[in-house]
Design an enzyme around this catalytic site. Sequence first.
Site, PDB file in Angstrom:
ATOM      1  N   HIS A  80       0.828  -1.209   0.000  1.00  0.00           N
ATOM      2  CA  HIS A  80       0.000   0.000   0.000  1.00  0.00           C
ATOM      3  C   HIS A  80       0.863   1.260   0.000  1.00  0.00           C
ATOM      4  O   HIS A  80       2.019   1.241   0.418  1.00  0.00           O
ATOM      5  CB  HIS A  80      -0.941  -0.004   1.205  1.00  0.00           C
ATOM      6  CG  HIS A  80      -2.062  -0.992   1.061  1.00  0.00           C
ATOM      7  ND1 HIS A  80      -2.974  -1.231   2.060  1.00  0.00           N
ATOM      8  CD2 HIS A  80      -2.405  -1.794   0.022  1.00  0.00           C
ATOM      9  CE1 HIS A  80      -3.843  -2.148   1.640  1.00  0.00           C
ATOM     10  NE2 HIS A  80      -3.518  -2.509   0.416  1.00  0.00           N
ATOM     11  N   GLU A  82       0.887   3.948   1.818  1.00  0.00           N
ATOM     12  CA  GLU A  82       1.383   4.446   3.106  1.00  0.00           C
ATOM     13  C   GLU A  82       2.641   3.683   3.530  1.00  0.00           C
ATOM     14  O   GLU A  82       3.637   4.281   3.952  1.00  0.00           O
ATOM     15  CB  GLU A  82       0.315   4.276   4.199  1.00  0.00           C
ATOM     16  CG  GLU A  82      -1.011   4.954   3.903  1.00  0.00           C
ATOM     17  CD  GLU A  82      -2.004   4.034   3.189  1.00  0.00           C
ATOM     18  OE1 GLU A  82      -1.609   3.306   2.254  1.00  0.00           O
ATOM     19  OE2 GLU A  82      -3.182   4.058   3.582  1.00  0.00           O
ATOM     20  N   CYS A 106      -5.656   1.427   5.754  1.00  0.00           N
ATOM     21  CA  CYS A 106      -6.176   0.146   6.223  1.00  0.00           C
ATOM     22  C   CYS A 106      -5.519  -0.199   7.561  1.00  0.00           C
ATOM     23  O   CYS A 106      -4.603   0.503   8.014  1.00  0.00           O
ATOM     24  CB  CYS A 106      -5.902  -0.950   5.193  1.00  0.00           C
ATOM     25  SG  CYS A 106      -4.182  -1.492   5.142  1.00  0.00           S
ATOM     26  N   CYS A 109      -1.650  -0.705   7.363  1.00  0.00           N
ATOM     27  CA  CYS A 109      -0.902   0.555   7.237  1.00  0.00           C
ATOM     28  C   CYS A 109      -0.992   1.364   8.521  1.00  0.00           C
ATOM     29  O   CYS A 109      -0.045   2.066   8.884  1.00  0.00           O
ATOM     30  CB  CYS A 109      -1.407   1.362   6.047  1.00  0.00           C
ATOM     31  SG  CYS A 109      -0.939   0.600   4.481  1.00  0.00           S
TER      32      CYS A 109
HETATM   33 ZN   LIG Z   1      -2.962  -0.183   3.727  1.00  0.00          ZN
END
Ligand SMILES: [Zn+2]
Length: 162
Positions: A80, A82, A106, A109
């Site tokens: 992801h 982040e 999420c 992250c």
């Molecule tokens: Zn994430």
Amino acid sequence: MSGKRSDYISWDEYFMGVAQLAGMRSKDPNTQVGSCIVDRNHKILSIGYNGLPRGCSDDDFPWERASEGELGTKYPFVTHSELNAILNFRGGSLEGSTIYVSLFPCNECAKAIIQAGIARIIYASDKYSDSESTIASKKMLDAAGVEYIPYESTGRIIEIHL
Ligand SMILES: [Zn+2]
């Protein structure tokens, strides 16, 4: 009287714009997410978007959201934005920094954001707020004292000719 421009973009517009521009690098056909981490002096520390780890070809790994097995989907492989932004940073500490994200982080992250010492999240979209992942994310962020603040859109449209 000074003749300086008055229609320059704000810091918030600038950093959210950088996050969104980074998201445009994503090869994911469904979700393009970008992140931009900045320090207290408005200096950009790192940028990331959702993609495969280095060395993992975009042509050899799946981008599907559903398949017979998990290995046929993107989920086990994609990093992801982040986490990429956090891992891309090699300059020392992210303690006390702010992360601008186009989509609410999420739960995975959120763990990385907390452990990296990031103090604040500015997010553009929270479209999965009902998901268990986002609920878990907010529960951890609340417990850890990480602020999350919705980005207030100014409605400004920026056209960049490349
Ligand atoms: Zn994430």
